[in-house]
Motif scaffolding. Structure first.
Motif, PDB file in Angstrom:
ATOM      1  N   LEU A 241       0.897  -1.302   0.121  1.00 23.63           N
ATOM      2  CA  LEU A 241      -0.017   0.114  -0.059  1.00 23.63           C
ATOM      3  C   LEU A 241       0.731   1.102  -0.003  1.00 23.63           C
ATOM      4  O   LEU A 241       1.943   1.216   0.606  1.00 23.63           O
TER       5      LEU A 241
ATOM      6  N   LEU B  51      -0.210   4.952   1.395  1.00 20.63           N
ATOM      7  CA  LEU B  51      -1.212   5.724   1.910  1.00 20.63           C
ATOM      8  C   LEU B  51      -1.138   7.241   1.974  1.00 20.63           C
ATOM      9  O   LEU B  51      -0.040   7.741   2.384  1.00 20.63           O
TER      10      LEU B  51
ATOM     11  N   VAL C 189      -3.933   4.256  -1.364  1.00 25.66           N
ATOM     12  CA  VAL C 189      -5.130   4.324  -0.523  1.00 25.66           C
ATOM     13  C   VAL C 189      -5.182   5.840   0.269  1.00 25.66           C
ATOM     14  O   VAL C 189      -4.065   6.348   0.699  1.00 25.66           O
TER      15      VAL C 189
ATOM     16  N   TYR D 277      -9.155   1.938   9.143  1.00 27.81           N
ATOM     17  CA  TYR D 277      -8.922   1.147   8.033  1.00 27.81           C
ATOM     18  C   TYR D 277      -7.663   0.369   8.321  1.00 27.81           C
ATOM     19  O   TYR D 277      -7.932  -1.153   8.197  1.00 27.81           O
TER      20      TYR D 277
ATOM     21  N   GLY E  17      -9.587   3.797  -2.510  1.00 28.74           N
ATOM     22  CA  GLY E  17      -8.302   3.190  -3.340  1.00 28.74           C
ATOM     23  C   GLY E  17      -8.109   3.965  -4.501  1.00 28.74           C
ATOM     24  O   GLY E  17      -8.735   5.100  -4.818  1.00 28.74           O
TER      25      GLY E  17
ATOM     26  N   ALA F  52     -10.862   0.311  -0.858  1.00 26.38           N
ATOM     27  CA  ALA F  52      -9.376   0.110  -0.590  1.00 26.38           C
ATOM     28  C   ALA F  52      -9.373  -1.131  -0.405  1.00 26.38           C
ATOM     29  O   ALA F  52     -10.237  -2.295  -0.228  1.00 26.38           O
TER      30      ALA F  52
END
Length: 240
Positions: free
Chosen positions: A184, A186, A206, A216, A227, A233
């Motif tokens: 990921l 973020l 994300v 989350y 997402g 996401a």
């Protein structure tokens, strides 16, 4: 400990989280504690028993830090689970009193530690060896997150922003360490924070608020977290 997460910070967050949790708890009538929570298989009674037992377990680590006598948090995972089940069956007044008393005892035991004792290595329930300075962070995490889980009107957006950023640091490091979930990238809206999680596949972007990203990453509701191209996401495995 993380460079930007001092002992003063974690003790402050522990105190704030304790107040937040018990202020929320006092608004819940006893019958509400018997209802299910968002945590699978747990009622409010289970949640309260867990928070009480967690304080008792961290008192064990404080004793280890102060005396050097090895005192595990729990005798075994099975004993921990059994104690929560037994605690959830206590009368509500007794359960509330246990949680309050355990929190006060933990605060008192931590206040007794000197610099050498804060540095002493202890072992978490997951088997990690950490300095005793981690104890207030471990407790802050419990009371802050479970204040939300009580379902008494506290949301992640009611928690301090610096705590949320530190918790995201903590969870992303743990998720990267086990590598079991998706990779990921973020980004927090309204905040300058960005984080990466190592995992499988190309990193999925994300986006969400600090509160939303914390929810989350910790496996709670993910309102407002998106997402790529506004899609949901990616799903994540359990955090702890």
């Amino acid at each position: 400990m993380a460079a930007d997460r001092s002992r003063a910070d974690t003790l402050r967050w522990m105190a704030q989280g304790t107040r937040t949790f018990f202020d929320a708890l006092i608004t819940l009538p006893d019958d509400r504690l018997a209802r299910p929570t968002a945590l699978d298989g747990w009622t409010g009674r289970h949640l309260l028993a867990h928070v009480a037992a967690n304080a008792d377990a961290l008192v064990n680590l404080a004793h280890w830090a102060r005396t050097g006598e090895e005192t595990p948090m729990y005798s075994s995972p099975a004993r921990r689970d059994a104690d929560i089940e037994a605690g959830a069956a206590r009368p509500a007044a007794e359960l509330r009193a246990w949680a309050a008393r355990a929190a006060e005892t933990l605060e008192a035991r931590l206040a007794e530690l000197d610099e050498r004792q804060w540095a002493r290595q202890v072992r978490t329930a997951q088997g990690r060896h950490v300095p005793a300075e981690e104890i207030p962070w471990m407790r802050a995490r419990e009371v802050m997150v479970h204040a939300v889980d009580l379902g008494a009107g506290v949301g992640f957006d009611d928690l301090p922003a610096d705590f949320l950023a530190a918790l995201i640091d903590d969870i992303t490091a743990k998720r990267s360490g086990n590598g079991a979930g998706p990779a990921l990238t973020l980004t927090a809206t309204g905040h300058n924070g960005t984080w990466t999680v190592s995992g499988t596949g190309d990193p999925a972007p994300v986006t969400g608020t600090l509160a939303g990203l914390t929810a989350y990453l910790s496996g709670r509701r993910t309102d407002g977290v998106t997402g790529a191209e506004g899609r949901p996401a990616p799903e994540l495995p359990h955090w702890l």
